[in-house]
Design an enzyme around this catalytic site. Structure first.
Site: not given
Lengths: 130, 213
Positions: A11-12
């Site tokens: 994920s970011h």
């Protein structure tokens, strides 16, 4: 340990990555190799090829590794990471086109049952609109 | 126009190009805040600062090897989608120029062919095509101009016009695509960073070191 497909969550956000991994653990316990990573090399929101490579290594299984990603850069960086793997591992890592949280839980559940990498990916991708 | 590109020449080239992007980090970030996630300037700055940290080692290598190291550094250090995209660009430029003689200046034909191959690689990496409001919208017309014999000033003008031409485009790829029609009216940050690199390199090739637009 290596009889189940591994799962990597990219994920970011480090918090989203960890949260999704927590939900996977709750579903399947510790029998599925699982790793997560989030954040760019400067500590901000983003993704890092370097930490994705490390996560693939941590979740490595001879049966392969399925990667779940959130937004575009996570996908591009994950594909780049796969290309930078040793050749004998490249063909055994796939990025699933699926929502990150639901996809990770579904993929891990399928992996826990002993499914092949292809089956794990298909199950996760059933969540995506055709 | 010099006929050789030795370590000192390569060093100056890389240092000037990196500095030009780093100097415009705030502008790139502002463009990205309008239609993306607002990190393009910061990401490119981090990537090129990592290149500068290894400048002597990169410049000491033959150009193709140096380009590949720049590509790997961008992949590892940038963080956003621009890392793999610019990383792939530099990696493929290096691969395409592999046969270059030591310290030779690549010819126009060699550069045009290398850039053409790099554009194909970037398209594959980003699953993108020209016209989707990305760096490809600058790279492709510049490659065509280069192949067609354009001089440094014409290449700079081409890059400038091509970046400006991304303003009315609607983003199809990347974070900006989430905005749909609202991405229209803003310049693409990746197109602008490509323009900065091209105009800086063209200025050096044309003998006006550092006079980027």
């Amino acid at each position: 340990m290596n009889d189940k497909v591994g799962i990597v969550i990219v994920s970011h956000s480090p918090d989203v990555a960890k949260g999704a991994a927590d939900m996977v653990r709750q579903m399947v316990g510790n029998e599925v190799p699982l790793a997560f990573t989030g954040g760019d090399p400067g500590g901000g929101l983003g993704t890092s090829v370097e930490t994705i490579l490390a996560a693939i290594d941590r979740a490595w299984s001879e049966k392969g590794v399925a990667i779940l990603v959130d937004l575009g850069g996570a996908e591009t960086n994950s594909e780049m990471a796969i290309e930078m793997l040793p050749e004998d591992r490249q063909g055994r890592v796939v990025v699933c086109n699926a929502p990150i949280v639901e996809g990770a839980v579904m993929a891990a559940t399928e992996a826990w049952g002993g499914a092949t990498l292809d089956e794990v990916r298909r199950t996760a991708e059933e969540l995506s609109p055709a | 126009m010099t006929t050789t590109l030795d370590a000192a020449g390569r060093r100056a080239l890389i240092e000037t190009a990196a500095a030009a992007v780093i100097a415009r980090a705030d502008e790139l970030t502002a463009l990205d805040q309008a239609i993306g996630d607002g990190d393009h300037g910061l990401n490119m700055k981090r990537g090129f600062e990592a290149v500068l940290a290894d400048l002597d080692a990169i410049a000491a290598k033959p150009l193709p090897e140096g380009l590949k190291q720049i590509g790997t550094t961008m992949v590892m250090k940038v963080g956003g989608a621009s890392g793999p995209l610019y990383g792939t660009l530099f990696l493929q430029l290096g691969k395409s120029l592999a046969e270059l003689a030591p310290d030779a200046v690549p010819s126009r034909a060699e550069l045009a062919a290398a850039l053409k191959a790099a554009i194909v690689a970037v398209k594959a990496r980003g699953k993108s095509e020209v016209g989707q409001k990305t760096l490809l919208d600058v790279l492709a017309p510049v490659q065509a101009a280069l192949a067609g014999g354009a001089d440094a000033a014409a290449l700079t003008a081409c890059a400038h016009e091509a970046a400006a031409a991304t303003v009315p485009l609607k983003a199809i790829r990347g974070r900006a695509s989430f905005l749909g029609d609202r991405s229209i009216g803003h310049m693409d940050p990746g197109a602008r960073s490509s323009e900065i690199l091209i105009s800086t390199l063209a200025a050096i090739a044309g003998g006006n070191s550092g006079a980027a637009a």
